[in-house]
Design an enzyme around this catalytic site. Sequence first.
Site, PDB file in Angstrom:
ATOM      1  N   SER A  83       0.808  -1.225   0.000  1.00 33.70           N
ATOM      2  CA  SER A  83       0.000   0.000   0.000  1.00 33.70           C
ATOM      3  C   SER A  83       0.841   1.274   0.000  1.00 33.70           C
ATOM      4  O   SER A  83       1.902   1.339   0.622  1.00 33.70           O
ATOM      5  CB  SER A  83      -0.871  -0.005   1.259  1.00 33.70           C
ATOM      6  N   GLU A 130       0.103   3.646   1.680  1.00 34.91           N
ATOM      7  CA  GLU A 130       0.088   4.087   3.077  1.00 34.91           C
ATOM      8  C   GLU A 130       1.469   3.838   3.719  1.00 34.91           C
ATOM      9  O   GLU A 130       1.812   4.464   4.724  1.00 34.91           O
ATOM     10  CB  GLU A 130      -1.022   3.338   3.818  1.00 34.91           C
ATOM     11  N   TYR A 158      -1.709   0.457  10.707  1.00 31.75           N
ATOM     12  CA  TYR A 158      -1.967  -0.224   9.426  1.00 31.75           C
ATOM     13  C   TYR A 158      -0.749  -0.089   8.504  1.00 31.75           C
ATOM     14  O   TYR A 158      -0.274  -1.073   7.924  1.00 31.75           O
ATOM     15  CB  TYR A 158      -3.216   0.375   8.759  1.00 31.75           C
TER      16      TYR A 158
HETATM   17  P1  NAP Z   1     -11.517  -4.584   1.788  1.00 30.45           P
HETATM   18  O1  NAP Z   1     -12.670  -4.243   0.899  1.00 30.45           O
HETATM   19  O2  NAP Z   1     -11.486  -4.057   3.181  1.00 30.45           O
HETATM   20  O3  NAP Z   1     -11.448  -6.199   1.875  1.00 30.45           O
HETATM   21  C1  NAP Z   1     -10.650  -6.849   2.829  1.00 30.45           C
HETATM   22  C2  NAP Z   1     -10.852  -8.350   2.693  1.00 30.45           C
HETATM   23  O4  NAP Z   1     -10.034  -9.034   3.663  1.00 30.45           O
HETATM   24  C3  NAP Z   1     -12.309  -8.826   2.936  1.00 30.45           C
HETATM   25  O5  NAP Z   1     -12.609  -9.825   2.003  1.00 30.45           O
HETATM   26  C4  NAP Z   1     -12.209  -9.408   4.352  1.00 30.45           C
HETATM   27  O6  NAP Z   1     -13.170 -10.420   4.592  1.00 30.45           O
HETATM   28  C5  NAP Z   1     -10.823 -10.036   4.288  1.00 30.45           C
HETATM   29  N1  NAP Z   1     -10.283 -10.362   5.616  1.00 30.45           N
HETATM   30  C6  NAP Z   1     -10.063  -9.499   6.643  1.00 30.45           C
HETATM   31  N2  NAP Z   1      -9.562 -10.158   7.693  1.00 30.45           N
HETATM   32  C7  NAP Z   1      -9.466 -11.467   7.331  1.00 30.45           C
HETATM   33  C8  NAP Z   1      -9.023 -12.647   7.986  1.00 30.45           C
HETATM   34  N3  NAP Z   1      -8.578 -12.623   9.247  1.00 30.45           N
HETATM   35  N4  NAP Z   1      -9.039 -13.819   7.308  1.00 30.45           N
HETATM   36  C9  NAP Z   1      -9.494 -13.864   6.052  1.00 30.45           C
HETATM   37  N5  NAP Z   1      -9.931 -12.777   5.367  1.00 30.45           N
HETATM   38  C10 NAP Z   1      -9.926 -11.599   6.007  1.00 30.45           C
HETATM   39  O7  NAP Z   1     -10.139  -4.184   1.102  1.00 30.45           O
HETATM   40  P2  NAP Z   1      -9.811  -3.801  -0.439  1.00 30.45           P
HETATM   41  O8  NAP Z   1     -10.032  -2.351  -0.634  1.00 30.45           O
HETATM   42  O9  NAP Z   1     -10.454  -4.791  -1.347  1.00 30.45           O
HETATM   43  O10 NAP Z   1      -8.219  -4.003  -0.444  1.00 30.45           O
HETATM   44  C11 NAP Z   1      -7.641  -5.271  -0.743  1.00 30.45           C
HETATM   45  C12 NAP Z   1      -6.229  -5.304  -0.199  1.00 30.45           C
HETATM   46  O11 NAP Z   1      -5.455  -4.275  -0.790  1.00 30.45           O
HETATM   47  C13 NAP Z   1      -6.104  -5.083   1.315  1.00 30.45           C
HETATM   48  O12 NAP Z   1      -5.008  -5.859   1.772  1.00 30.45           O
HETATM   49  C14 NAP Z   1      -5.775  -3.610   1.434  1.00 30.45           C
HETATM   50  O13 NAP Z   1      -5.087  -3.347   2.633  1.00 30.45           O
HETATM   51  C15 NAP Z   1      -4.899  -3.426   0.212  1.00 30.45           C
HETATM   52  N6  NAP Z   1      -4.875  -2.090  -0.382  1.00 30.45           N
HETATM   53  C16 NAP Z   1      -6.035  -1.464  -0.707  1.00 30.45           C
HETATM   54  C17 NAP Z   1      -6.006  -0.226  -1.320  1.00 30.45           C
HETATM   55  C18 NAP Z   1      -7.267   0.499  -1.711  1.00 30.45           C
HETATM   56  O14 NAP Z   1      -7.199   1.699  -1.968  1.00 30.45           O
HETATM   57  N7  NAP Z   1      -8.391  -0.197  -1.801  1.00 30.45           N
HETATM   58  C19 NAP Z   1      -4.754   0.380  -1.610  1.00 30.45           C
HETATM   59  C20 NAP Z   1      -3.588  -0.304  -1.278  1.00 30.45           C
HETATM   60  C21 NAP Z   1      -3.655  -1.556  -0.672  1.00 30.45           C
HETATM   61  P3  NAP Z   1     -14.609 -10.108   5.291  1.00 30.45           P
HETATM   62  O15 NAP Z   1     -15.531  -9.793   4.154  1.00 30.45           O
HETATM   63  O16 NAP Z   1     -14.898 -11.392   5.982  1.00 30.45           O
HETATM   64  O17 NAP Z   1     -14.419  -8.934   6.226  1.00 30.45           O
HETATM   65  N1  GDD Z   2     -12.473   7.509   6.116  1.00 27.24           N
HETATM   66  C1  GDD Z   2     -12.569   8.838   6.190  1.00 27.24           C
HETATM   67  N2  GDD Z   2     -13.732   9.411   6.681  1.00 27.24           N
HETATM   68  N3  GDD Z   2     -11.530   9.597   5.777  1.00 27.24           N
HETATM   69  C2  GDD Z   2     -11.673  10.937   5.824  1.00 27.24           C
HETATM   70  C3  GDD Z   2     -12.825  11.567   6.298  1.00 27.24           C
HETATM   71  C4  GDD Z   2     -13.913  10.758   6.746  1.00 27.24           C
HETATM   72  O1  GDD Z   2     -14.957  11.239   7.186  1.00 27.24           O
HETATM   73  N4  GDD Z   2     -12.660  12.916   6.191  1.00 27.24           N
HETATM   74  C5  GDD Z   2     -11.447  13.119   5.698  1.00 27.24           C
HETATM   75  N5  GDD Z   2     -10.837  11.939   5.466  1.00 27.24           N
HETATM   76  C6  GDD Z   2      -9.467  11.762   4.958  1.00 27.24           C
HETATM   77  C7  GDD Z   2      -8.591  10.874   5.827  1.00 27.24           C
HETATM   78  O2  GDD Z   2      -8.088  11.599   6.952  1.00 27.24           O
HETATM   79  C8  GDD Z   2      -7.515  10.485   4.812  1.00 27.24           C
HETATM   80  O3  GDD Z   2      -6.514  11.483   4.767  1.00 27.24           O
HETATM   81  C9  GDD Z   2      -8.255  10.479   3.477  1.00 27.24           C
HETATM   82  O4  GDD Z   2      -9.513  11.107   3.714  1.00 27.24           O
HETATM   83  C10 GDD Z   2      -8.478   9.080   2.889  1.00 27.24           C
HETATM   84  O5  GDD Z   2      -9.055   8.259   3.889  1.00 27.24           O
HETATM   85  P1  GDD Z   2      -9.640   6.799   3.530  1.00 27.24           P
HETATM   86  O6  GDD Z   2     -10.593   6.881   2.395  1.00 27.24           O
HETATM   87  O7  GDD Z   2     -10.128   6.212   4.808  1.00 27.24           O
HETATM   88  O8  GDD Z   2      -8.377   6.005   2.940  1.00 27.24           O
HETATM   89  P2  GDD Z   2      -6.840   5.917   3.424  1.00 27.24           P
HETATM   90  O9  GDD Z   2      -6.033   6.728   2.472  1.00 27.24           O
HETATM   91  O10 GDD Z   2      -6.696   6.182   4.861  1.00 27.24           O
HETATM   92  O11 GDD Z   2      -6.545   4.361   3.217  1.00 27.24           O
HETATM   93  C11 GDD Z   2      -6.965   3.693   2.015  1.00 27.24           C
HETATM   94  O12 GDD Z   2      -5.943   3.763   1.056  1.00 27.24           O
HETATM   95  C12 GDD Z   2      -4.732   3.075   1.419  1.00 27.24           C
HETATM   96  C13 GDD Z   2      -3.743   3.290   0.265  1.00 27.24           C
HETATM   97  O13 GDD Z   2      -3.068   4.499   0.443  1.00 27.24           O
HETATM   98  C14 GDD Z   2      -7.311   2.244   2.408  1.00 27.24           C
HETATM   99  O14 GDD Z   2      -7.916   1.606   1.313  1.00 27.24           O
HETATM  100  C15 GDD Z   2      -6.073   1.468   2.778  1.00 27.24           C
HETATM  101  O15 GDD Z   2      -6.408   0.081   2.969  1.00 27.24           O
HETATM  102  C16 GDD Z   2      -5.058   1.607   1.635  1.00 27.24           C
HETATM  103  O16 GDD Z   2      -3.886   0.870   1.895  1.00 27.24           O
END
Ligand code: NAP
Ligand code: GDD
Length: 325
Positions: free
Chosen positions: A125, A127, A149
């Site tokens: 990520s 992050e 995280y």
């Molecule tokens: P998400 O919607 O939160 O999905 C997370 C998945 O992990 C769900 O299927 C959840 O299952 C499963 N999970 C959580 N704990 C588990 C456990 N103990 N055993 C088995 N499964 C478990 O996340 P996403 O946005 O699809 O992201 C996918 C991956 O990419 C994550 O690793 C996230 O950290 C990473 N990532 C995401 C982003 C982004 O912007 N979306 C960016 C960079 C990296 P349940 O349905 O049972 O909760």
């Molecule tokens: N969730 C949330 N809710 N975020 C808010 C809000 C609110 O009401 N208001 C402002 N924000 C700001 C957060 O402080 C952060 O700076 C930004 O919006 C994005 O927040 P999120 O959408 O929660 O995502 P994230 O950047 O913290 O994390 C996501 O992206 C990562 C990759 O950079 C997640 O998907 C992580 O799993 C992923 O790794």
Amino acid sequence: MPAPTALITGITGQDGSYLAEYLLSLGYRVVGMTRRSSTDVHERLEHLLEKIELVSGDLLDQNSMTTLIADIRPREVYNLAAQSFVPTSWTQPVLTGEFTGLGVTRMLEAIRHVDSKIRLYQASSSEMFGKAVEVPQSETTPFYPRSPYGVAKVYGHWITVNYRESYDMFACSGILFNHESPRRGKEFVTRKISHGVARIKLGLAKTLPLGNLDAKRDWGFAGDYVKAMWAMLQQDSPDDYVVATGHTHSVRDFARLAFAAVDLDWQDYVTQDPQFMRPAEVDLLIGDPSKAKRVLHWEPETSFEQLVQMMVEADVQRLRVLQAR
Ligand code: NAP
Ligand code: GDD
């Protein structure tokens, strides 16, 4: 040739559903690992349930993962499962470390013991860059995580690199910047906004409380990003890649566009609520996707404006259907 098999952990999540769709379109047999739940968590997979296989396993349980790998013998494993919501990582830091950090080691161990030739994609990520030390961030930018995280993801990244170097495993770390979609969880800011806008437009809410409006993210579309995951595992050798758009926008920008998509002015509805501020913030993320473009021939296909429009339209449509019932 028989269809290649892919195992996806986290298949019930946003990325899992898009990746499953993409791999099915490429002719894969898709198996998804899910953890036991007393409620139905297949909302994002309803349309795929006839085409995929679901098996039970948990990132906390080494034996369940090793048994799955031995039974399924996949060609490729996509380790997407994690505790992925940043604020929860402050309230549940140990659990986040177990799932998001040590869970990666358990998957690497499972593969190493069964067949170290199985290819692994690890969901790393942006992050990890946290308080970013350079702009834009690339594969060589040092990490400075700002949340439990982010710290857990840094561990997951380095253990992936370490197993690749120690055991000659085909393990890739995809450093993906934020990617969103109509299937995004409602707690993440983009979906919180698109859903909030839809509720306000349809008269179901009057305000939208948010936290830090100045934070900037490099936001892309999840459907585009899963293609990069697959491409990483088709190369001759394993490596790490940044996947991003190369553009950044503030939370305020997202809100402005989302309200404008339904002819409303964001300033009339958005309020700031300290409960959504974080103990430590990531102020600015912007990725340099040039390596992914050069090596994987991957490029984002969806613009920021298209993404916002798509998410708002989907939420308005969804709520209209619910209201009509
Ligand atoms: P998400 O919607 O939160 O999905 C997370 C998945 O992990 C769900 O299927 C959840 O299952 C499963 N999970 C959580 N704990 C588990 C456990 N103990 N055993 C088995 N499964 C478990 O996340 P996403 O946005 O699809 O992201 C996918 C991956 O990419 C994550 O690793 C996230 O950290 C990473 N990532 C995401 C982003 C982004 O912007 N979306 C960016 C960079 C990296 P349940 O349905 O049972 O909760
Ligand atoms: N969730 C949330 N809710 N975020 C808010 C809000 C609110 O009401 N208001 C402002 N924000 C700001 C957060 O402080 C952060 O700076 C930004 O919006 C994005 O927040 P999120 O959408 O929660 O995502 P994230 O950047 O913290 O994390 C996501 O992206 C990562 C990759 O950079 C997640 O998907 C992580 O799993 C992923 O790794």
